[in-house]
Design a protein around this motif. Structure first.
Motif, PDB file in Angstrom:
ATOM      1  N   ALA A 317      15.505  51.115  62.646  1.00  0.00           N
ATOM      2  CA  ALA A 317      15.697  50.018  62.042  1.00  0.00           C
ATOM      3  C   ALA A 317      15.420  50.214  60.488  1.00  0.00           C
ATOM      4  O   ALA A 317      16.077  49.394  59.358  1.00  0.00           O
ATOM      5  CB  ALA A 317      14.978  48.920  62.449  1.00  0.00           C
ATOM      6  N   LEU A 318      14.521  51.021  60.113  1.00  0.00           N
ATOM      7  CA  LEU A 318      14.043  51.024  58.644  1.00  0.00           C
ATOM      8  C   LEU A 318      14.902  52.162  57.816  1.00  0.00           C
ATOM      9  O   LEU A 318      14.855  52.231  56.684  1.00  0.00           O
ATOM     10  CB  LEU A 318      12.607  51.498  58.458  1.00  0.00           C
ATOM     11  N   ARG A 319      15.923  52.578  58.305  1.00  0.00           N
ATOM     12  CA  ARG A 319      16.747  53.555  57.601  1.00  0.00           C
ATOM     13  C   ARG A 319      17.529  52.895  56.743  1.00  0.00           C
ATOM     14  O   ARG A 319      18.114  51.829  56.922  1.00  0.00           O
ATOM     15  CB  ARG A 319      17.735  54.241  58.596  1.00  0.00           C
ATOM     16  N   VAL A 324      10.647  50.023  51.934  1.00  0.00           N
ATOM     17  CA  VAL A 324       9.706  49.815  53.192  1.00  0.00           C
ATOM     18  C   VAL A 324       9.290  51.376  53.221  1.00  0.00           C
ATOM     19  O   VAL A 324      10.506  52.158  53.874  1.00  0.00           O
ATOM     20  CB  VAL A 324      10.269  49.255  54.010  1.00  0.00           C
ATOM     21  N   ARG A 325       8.277  51.707  53.606  1.00  0.00           N
ATOM     22  CA  ARG A 325       7.971  53.068  54.204  1.00  0.00           C
ATOM     23  C   ARG A 325       7.112  52.829  55.351  1.00  0.00           C
ATOM     24  O   ARG A 325       5.845  52.292  55.411  1.00  0.00           O
ATOM     25  CB  ARG A 325       7.446  54.105  53.153  1.00  0.00           C
ATOM     26  N   ALA A 335       1.702  49.940  63.999  1.00  0.00           N
ATOM     27  CA  ALA A 335       2.350  50.727  63.053  1.00  0.00           C
ATOM     28  C   ALA A 335       1.979  50.106  61.537  1.00  0.00           C
ATOM     29  O   ALA A 335       2.230  48.759  61.573  1.00  0.00           O
ATOM     30  CB  ALA A 335       3.916  50.968  63.136  1.00  0.00           C
ATOM     31  N   VAL A 336       1.911  50.843  60.437  1.00  0.00           N
ATOM     32  CA  VAL A 336       1.752  50.001  59.291  1.00  0.00           C
ATOM     33  C   VAL A 336       3.004  50.369  58.238  1.00  0.00           C
ATOM     34  O   VAL A 336       3.461  51.798  58.233  1.00  0.00           O
ATOM     35  CB  VAL A 336       0.543  50.829  58.748  1.00  0.00           C
ATOM     36  N   LEU A 337       3.436  49.499  57.805  1.00  0.00           N
ATOM     37  CA  LEU A 337       4.546  49.735  56.533  1.00  0.00           C
ATOM     38  C   LEU A 337       3.916  49.331  55.306  1.00  0.00           C
ATOM     39  O   LEU A 337       3.160  48.412  55.292  1.00  0.00           O
ATOM     40  CB  LEU A 337       5.541  48.454  56.915  1.00  0.00           C
ATOM     41  N   ALA A 389      16.648  43.498  58.872  1.00  0.00           N
ATOM     42  CA  ALA A 389      17.692  42.344  58.203  1.00  0.00           C
ATOM     43  C   ALA A 389      16.681  41.640  57.378  1.00  0.00           C
ATOM     44  O   ALA A 389      16.871  41.309  56.281  1.00  0.00           O
ATOM     45  CB  ALA A 389      18.333  41.563  59.238  1.00  0.00           C
ATOM     46  N   GLY A 390      15.485  41.073  57.918  1.00  0.00           N
ATOM     47  CA  GLY A 390      14.383  40.322  57.194  1.00  0.00           C
ATOM     48  C   GLY A 390      13.819  40.960  56.288  1.00  0.00           C
ATOM     49  O   GLY A 390      13.588  40.406  55.076  1.00  0.00           O
ATOM     50  N   LEU A 391      13.567  42.317  56.584  1.00  0.00           N
ATOM     51  CA  LEU A 391      13.034  43.118  55.407  1.00  0.00           C
ATOM     52  C   LEU A 391      13.986  43.421  54.267  1.00  0.00           C
ATOM     53  O   LEU A 391      13.427  43.482  52.914  1.00  0.00           O
ATOM     54  CB  LEU A 391      12.505  44.456  55.891  1.00  0.00           C
ATOM     55  N   LYS A 392      15.287  43.617  54.501  1.00  0.00           N
ATOM     56  CA  LYS A 392      16.135  43.651  53.760  1.00  0.00           C
ATOM     57  C   LYS A 392      16.270  42.868  52.413  1.00  0.00           C
ATOM     58  O   LYS A 392      16.640  42.753  51.487  1.00  0.00           O
ATOM     59  CB  LYS A 392      17.601  43.982  54.055  1.00  0.00           C
TER      60      LYS A 392
END
Length: 398
Positions: A317-319, A324-325, A335-337, A389-392
């Motif tokens: 999803a993060l690709r 965001v890493r 998990a930590v972002l 989608a929300g992170l984008k």
């Protein structure tokens, strides 16, 4: 006659906590009140994560005898032997006589703060970490002093120099959490040995919190972090059924007491008095424990499969989201972002706009407002594209 206050103070200074809900909690309550969907990425309770528990497990609890009360402060011999067998199956040699049963890991911490520290004394705890430590310290009148974990190429490491600088004349113990919650990082053997040397030099006890130890994500890392079975300082190793069996409602945990014989014997004798004062571990669970632990492998396999499957979905999803890493966990079920934006603002925007509930790093006392913490227990496979989608739309535009 003494002066009587017109406004008597009823409540202890130990409970002077801020009880007003924060902005994120108010936003969550508002969304729930409106009936809108909440996609929960804070889930930490396996019993709400569609984990299948065998019927025989519940039968074992139902079959336990609750009629006779014969309190044994350190725990029933049969239950302590079952915990001993748990360690034997992990390749560790532990004496049943050195095991103390408690109702929860929180209670174990409470017992140890009573045992090791006087009011005003200090115990060192990792930062970031689960926010429970502050409350436990407040309730015992003990100051919980943070030492930092620092991110490295793979995982997080103890800043041993800064930990050493935290040690003062009233320091009594150091808490090590491995794997840590929420970073998922193991205490490396190099770091462990360095902290053990400091404890020996300064006369400190070690408290090893291993509640997530049964859930390695990177098994090569967990294999390299085996800690010595014998310790030259007083050491207490904590674990329990909340994580090892995925049953937080079956209230049973334990500690293993290790160290020089005289210190260990004294600690066990005093812990027996402390435990006898509360007698909080119920009879039925202790009787059922040997049978309950027999179900451990199947339950842990389901939880581990869920964690690893969700980690794959999260990576996918993060690709393409450069802002965001993912900081890869080594163990545990979080998990930590790391973001290029303010995490508190992003967490609030995700909740309000997309109904995604997750923790900002401030909940775990991260130094910088750049981290989000995500549970990997969610049974909702479709939550990850929504998160992306929300992170984008939030982290990506800041």
């Amino acid at each position: 006659m003494g002066v009587i206050s017109k406004e008597p103070r009823f409540f202890s200074c130990r409970t002077g906590w801020e009880l007003e809900p924060n902005t994120l909690a108010r936003a969550l309550a508002c969304r729930q009140a409106s009936g809108r969907t909440v996609l929960d990425l804070t889930l930490s309770n396996p019993t709400r994560a569609e984990i299948i528990y065998p019927a025989a497990l519940w039968h074992a609890l139902a079959a336990a005898s609750w009629k006779t009360y014969a309190p044994t402060p350190l725990g029933m011999p049969s239950a302590r032997a079952a915990v001993q067998q748990y360690y034997a199956q992990r390749g560790q040699s532990v004496s049943a006589d050195h095991i103390v049963l408690t109702a929860s890991t929180s209670e174990a911490y409470g017992f140890l703060l009573k045992l090791l520290a006087d009011p005003g004394d200090q115990v060192l705890v990792p930062r970031p970490s689960y926010p429970l430590f502050g409350y436990l310290g407040d309730l015992e009148g003990v100051r919980m002093i943070s030492y930092p974990l620092r991110p490295v190429a793979r995982g997080w490491q103890i800043d041993v120099d800064r930990l050493a600088a935290c040690i003062g004349p009233r320091t009594r113990a150091v808490v090590l959490v491995s794997p840590n919650n929420p970073t998922g990082s193991y205490v490396t053997r190099i770091d462990y040995d360095a902290v053990e040397r400091l404890a020996l030099e300064c006369g400190l006890a070690l408290i090893m919190d291993e509640v997530f130890t049964d859930y390695p994500v990177d098994r090569t890392v967990s294999a390299r972090t085996a800690y010595p079975e014998r310790c030259p300082v007083l050491r207490f190793t904590l674990n329990g059924l909340s994580k090892s069996l995925g049953l937080p409602q079956v209230k049973l945990s334990w500690m293993v007491v290790d160290g020089p014989e005289a210190q260990r014997s004294r600690a066990l004798a005093l812990l027996e008095v402390i435990a006898d004062t509360y007698l909080s571990v119920n009879t039925g669970v202790q009787q059922a424990l040997p049978e309950l632990l027999a179900f451990r492998a199947g339950i842990q396999r389901q939880i581990s499969e869920r964690i690893n499957a969700n980690l794959v979905r999260l990576r996918r999803a993060l690709r393409g989201i450069s802002q965001v890493r993912l900081l890869e966990p080594q163990g545990g079920w979080s998990a930590v972002l790391e973001l290029a934006a303010a995490a508190d603002e992003v967490a609030l925007a995700l909740l309000r706009q997309d109904g995604i509930r997750l923790f900002p790093g401030s909940f775990f006392d991260f130094d910088l407002d750049r981290y989000l913490v995500i549970s990997l227990l969610s049974p909702q496979a479709g939550i990850w594209p929504v998160l992306a989608a929300g992170l984008k739309a939030t982290a990506g535009r800041r």
